[in-house]
Design a protein around this motif. Structure first.
Motif, mmCIF file in Angstrom:
data_model
loop_
_atom_site.group_PDB
_atom_site.id
_atom_site.type_symbol
_atom_site.label_atom_id
_atom_site.label_comp_id
_atom_site.label_asym_id
_atom_site.label_seq_id
_atom_site.Cartn_x
_atom_site.Cartn_y
_atom_site.Cartn_z
ATOM 1 N N PHE A 185 41.951 -9.613 -9.560
ATOM 2 C CA PHE A 185 42.723 -9.097 -8.432
ATOM 3 C C PHE A 185 43.149 -7.658 -8.672
ATOM 4 O O PHE A 185 43.039 -6.807 -7.786
ATOM 5 C CB PHE A 185 43.960 -9.980 -8.180
ATOM 6 C CG PHE A 185 44.919 -9.372 -7.205
ATOM 7 C CD1 PHE A 185 44.633 -9.341 -5.851
ATOM 8 C CD2 PHE A 185 46.110 -8.806 -7.642
ATOM 9 C CE1 PHE A 185 45.512 -8.766 -4.949
ATOM 10 C CE2 PHE A 185 46.988 -8.231 -6.755
ATOM 11 C CZ PHE A 185 46.694 -8.208 -5.395
ATOM 12 N N CYS A 186 43.641 -7.363 -9.872
ATOM 13 C CA CYS A 186 44.112 -6.009 -10.182
ATOM 14 C C CYS A 186 42.978 -4.993 -10.151
ATOM 15 O O CYS A 186 43.153 -3.880 -9.633
ATOM 16 C CB CYS A 186 44.799 -5.984 -11.545
ATOM 17 S SG CYS A 186 46.364 -6.869 -11.540
ATOM 18 N N VAL A 187 41.825 -5.353 -10.686
ATOM 19 C CA VAL A 187 40.667 -4.453 -10.636
ATOM 20 C C VAL A 187 40.257 -4.212 -9.182
ATOM 21 O O VAL A 187 40.010 -3.071 -8.780
ATOM 22 C CB VAL A 187 39.485 -5.008 -11.466
ATOM 23 C CG1 VAL A 187 38.216 -4.207 -11.218
ATOM 24 C CG2 VAL A 187 39.834 -5.008 -12.944
ATOM 25 N N ALA A 188 40.199 -5.267 -8.382
ATOM 26 C CA ALA A 188 39.819 -5.120 -6.973
ATOM 27 C C ALA A 188 40.839 -4.276 -6.212
ATOM 28 O O ALA A 188 40.463 -3.403 -5.417
ATOM 29 C CB ALA A 188 39.673 -6.497 -6.324
ATOM 30 N N LEU A 189 42.120 -4.504 -6.448
ATOM 31 C CA LEU A 189 43.164 -3.734 -5.774
ATOM 32 C C LEU A 189 43.056 -2.256 -6.127
ATOM 33 O O LEU A 189 43.068 -1.387 -5.245
ATOM 34 C CB LEU A 189 44.545 -4.265 -6.167
ATOM 35 C CG LEU A 189 45.759 -3.537 -5.585
ATOM 36 C CD1 LEU A 189 45.800 -3.690 -4.063
ATOM 37 C CD2 LEU A 189 47.038 -4.081 -6.208
ATOM 38 N N ALA A 190 42.937 -1.961 -7.411
ATOM 39 C CA ALA A 190 42.849 -0.569 -7.839
ATOM 40 C C ALA A 190 41.557 0.091 -7.360
ATOM 41 O O ALA A 190 41.559 1.256 -6.950
ATOM 42 C CB ALA A 190 42.950 -0.495 -9.364
ATOM 43 N N ALA A 191 40.452 -0.636 -7.387
ATOM 44 C CA ALA A 191 39.165 -0.071 -6.977
ATOM 45 C C ALA A 191 39.121 0.246 -5.489
ATOM 46 O O ALA A 191 38.414 1.158 -5.071
ATOM 47 C CB ALA A 191 38.036 -1.032 -7.342
ATOM 48 N N HIS A 192 39.884 -0.484 -4.698
ATOM 49 C CA HIS A 192 39.873 -0.272 -3.249
ATOM 50 C C HIS A 192 41.080 0.510 -2.761
ATOM 51 O O HIS A 192 41.325 0.589 -1.562
ATOM 52 C CB HIS A 192 39.770 -1.621 -2.525
ATOM 53 C CG HIS A 192 38.421 -2.218 -2.682
ATOM 54 N ND1 HIS A 192 38.093 -3.047 -3.728
ATOM 55 C CD2 HIS A 192 37.286 -2.063 -1.967
ATOM 56 C CE1 HIS A 192 36.834 -3.393 -3.635
ATOM 57 N NE2 HIS A 192 36.315 -2.817 -2.581
ATOM 58 N N TRP A 193 41.823 1.106 -3.677
ATOM 59 C CA TRP A 193 42.980 1.910 -3.306
ATOM 60 C C TRP A 193 42.505 3.158 -2.577
ATOM 61 O O TRP A 193 41.395 3.619 -2.780
ATOM 62 C CB TRP A 193 43.763 2.274 -4.568
ATOM 63 C CG TRP A 193 45.179 2.600 -4.270
ATOM 64 C CD1 TRP A 193 45.735 3.836 -4.239
ATOM 65 C CD2 TRP A 193 46.219 1.694 -3.945
ATOM 66 N NE1 TRP A 193 47.046 3.752 -3.920
ATOM 67 C CE2 TRP A 193 47.382 2.447 -3.723
ATOM 68 C CE3 TRP A 193 46.280 0.311 -3.806
ATOM 69 C CZ2 TRP A 193 48.590 1.867 -3.388
ATOM 70 C CZ3 TRP A 193 47.483 -0.266 -3.462
ATOM 71 C CH2 TRP A 193 48.607 0.500 -3.261
ATOM 72 N N SER A 194 43.349 3.719 -1.772
ATOM 73 C CA SER A 194 43.019 4.912 -0.990
ATOM 74 C C SER A 194 42.489 6.028 -1.895
ATOM 75 O O SER A 194 43.052 6.315 -2.949
ATOM 76 C CB SER A 194 44.268 5.400 -0.261
ATOM 77 O OG SER A 194 44.042 6.678 0.287
#
Length: 120
Positions: free
Chosen positions: A17-26
């Protein structure tokens, strides 16, 4: 902006989840994923990262002081370019590094992370 995601060890999907959240950050905001799991990290093993730089080298550097680029000097890139500060996989080293970076220890990581992500 600083976002912290916390969980208990063994919680399935938290690192993903953290990798996905950071990778898709603005793209207009700099993002750095800082893995501070005192039970040992998963990123280095999962992505075949070198043991250094990472959380242990950041903890050692924080004892000597801090600067605006300090966090960036201890990152590695995941495939796709996401900068991460990976925790060591072993609990002993991860706990020691996390403790050294806690507010009672060096107390510099959260302010460093906040300043580093505020700059674009």
């Amino acid at each position: 902006m600083l976002i912290a995601v916390c969980s208990l060890k063994g919680s399935p999907g938290v690192t993903t989840f953290c990798v996905a959240l950071a990778a898709h950050w603005s793209a207009q905001t700099r993002c750095v994923l800082l893995e501070c799991d005192p039970s040992g990290g998963d990123l280095a093993t999962r992505f075949s990262l070198a043991s250094s730089p990472g959380l242990v080298s950041l903890a050692a550097a924080a004892r000597r002081g801090s600067g605006p680029d300090m966090l960036g000097q201890h990152t590695q890139e995941l495939p796709g370019g996401l900068p991460v500060v990976a925790a060591p996989p072993g609990a002993d080293h991860a706990l020691a590094a996390s403790t050294a970076l806690a507010p009672e220890g060096a107390g510099r990581v959260l302010p460093l992370a906040a300043r580093a992500t505020d700059r674009t």
